[in-house]
Design an enzyme around this catalytic site. Sequence first.
Site, PDB file in Angstrom:
ATOM      1  CG  ASP A 183       5.733   3.980   1.704  1.00 53.98           C
ATOM      2  OD1 ASP A 183       5.729   4.722   2.704  1.00 53.98           O
ATOM      3  OD2 ASP A 183       4.757   3.871   0.930  1.00 53.98           O
TER       4      ASP A 183
ATOM      5  CE  LYS B  17      -1.005   6.914   6.548  1.00 49.85           C
ATOM      6  NZ  LYS B  17      -0.754   5.724   5.769  1.00 49.85           N
TER       7      LYS B  17
ATOM      8  CG  PHE C   1      -1.867   1.248   1.115  1.00 50.42           C
ATOM      9  CD1 PHE C   1      -3.052   1.163   0.396  1.00 50.42           C
ATOM     10  CD2 PHE C   1      -1.527   2.469   1.667  1.00 50.42           C
ATOM     11  CE1 PHE C   1      -3.884   2.262   0.255  1.00 50.42           C
ATOM     12  CE2 PHE C   1      -2.356   3.584   1.536  1.00 50.42           C
ATOM     13  CZ  PHE C   1      -3.536   3.474   0.830  1.00 50.42           C
TER      14      PHE C   1
END
Length: 406
Positions: free
Chosen positions: A223, A252, A138
């Site tokens: 990531d 985030k 993802f």
Amino acid sequence: MNSHIVKEAHVAAHNYEPLPVVLVKGEGIYVWDDQGRRYTDLMSAYSAVSLGHSHPRLVKAISEQAQKLAVCSRAFFTDQLGPFLERACQLTEQDRALPMNTGAEAVETALKAARKWGYKVKNIPDGKAEIITCNGNFHGRTIAIIGFSSEAQYKDGFGPFPEGFVNIDYGDSKALEKAITPNTAAFLVEPIQGEAGIVLPPKGYLAECARLCKANNVLLICDEVQTGLGRTGKLLACQYDNVHPDALILGKALGGGMLAVSLFLARQEVMNVFHPGDHGSTFGGNPLAAAVGLEALNVLVEENLIEHSAQMGDYFIEQLKKLNSPLISDIRGRGLFIALEIEPSLANARQVCEHMMHHSLLSKETHDTVVRLAPPLTITKQQIHETVAGIKKALDDLAKQLEKSA
Ligand SMILES: *Cc1c(COP(=O)(O)O)cnc(C)c1O
């Protein structure tokens, strides 16, 4: 029916399926609904709120900077961007950083950097660059990114997709070795797959991938939008394998639970492929985001939240293992990035989350079987104790309900 829920459901796109709770306030690990009821936040907005809700230092940083200068675009220098990027580079041991806003944008930035590096530095023939990604990945929701997702729903109805991506099985370094060709520019990987359900690769996987990438002149891009910044008990999850990637993506938690702040960081040779006009973002690196990002990094380090995450994560898992519920088929995680796997023949994760909500615990299912437990890193032992007691009650309620309907 709550009028806020009715209104939102009426005017908002139905691209989410929220639990029926209306939040109006947050502080630390807690959020409150419009009825004044308090809940423990076990989602932390997919780790964006790792420092807790409305952290006083972040509130101060954002309000002070908002009163000075919030947005001016990168057409000009500011007094905020340099110090932020300097701290981010220092902590992650990368040479340069390119600021964006969301995680997906930083991933897109990484893909562009990798391709350009492939053509300009590695001399891959024009139009032939390949980027290797993993099944179960993802990396966000843009067209390019979902193009290499292995999740059918993420792609359905959104094609055609850009070419140049090769998917391999996650956790299988042999598959990476086989997939690398002279045209491979980069391998993009999550050190732990978050959205796939907190999937931990075999021990030493990332280290072996790093070795293969180095041997074949392929960029290793980690990531760490979700795993980064203390979530897994280290600053970066790749540090568990002593891996120092060629490039790194953060997002985030970097926004301190206040704003969307993301970074693509890389070593000199990679970042130098970008020249003025090649890439950009109107809001990327704005002074408000820079001030918040810097303070988020400082709070993380100065409040020892990275070690705290490691210790509290161990304690949390230890306590969860004592639950001994037949509804739980697996408990796994690293730091405060924990998955409760629900036995699919008995129940699904959504049911567990709904029962947890009745015991003032908020989480969200990930796929059908995983309940994610990723509270703000500031959670204390006592709060974990109370959380596990609440989970036990929720599981007991669900077990009783299942018995009745059986
Ligand atoms: C959430 C996430 C992204 C995308 O971030 P957005 O801010 O939602 O665009 C990218 N990579 C990983 C690993 C993520 O968990």
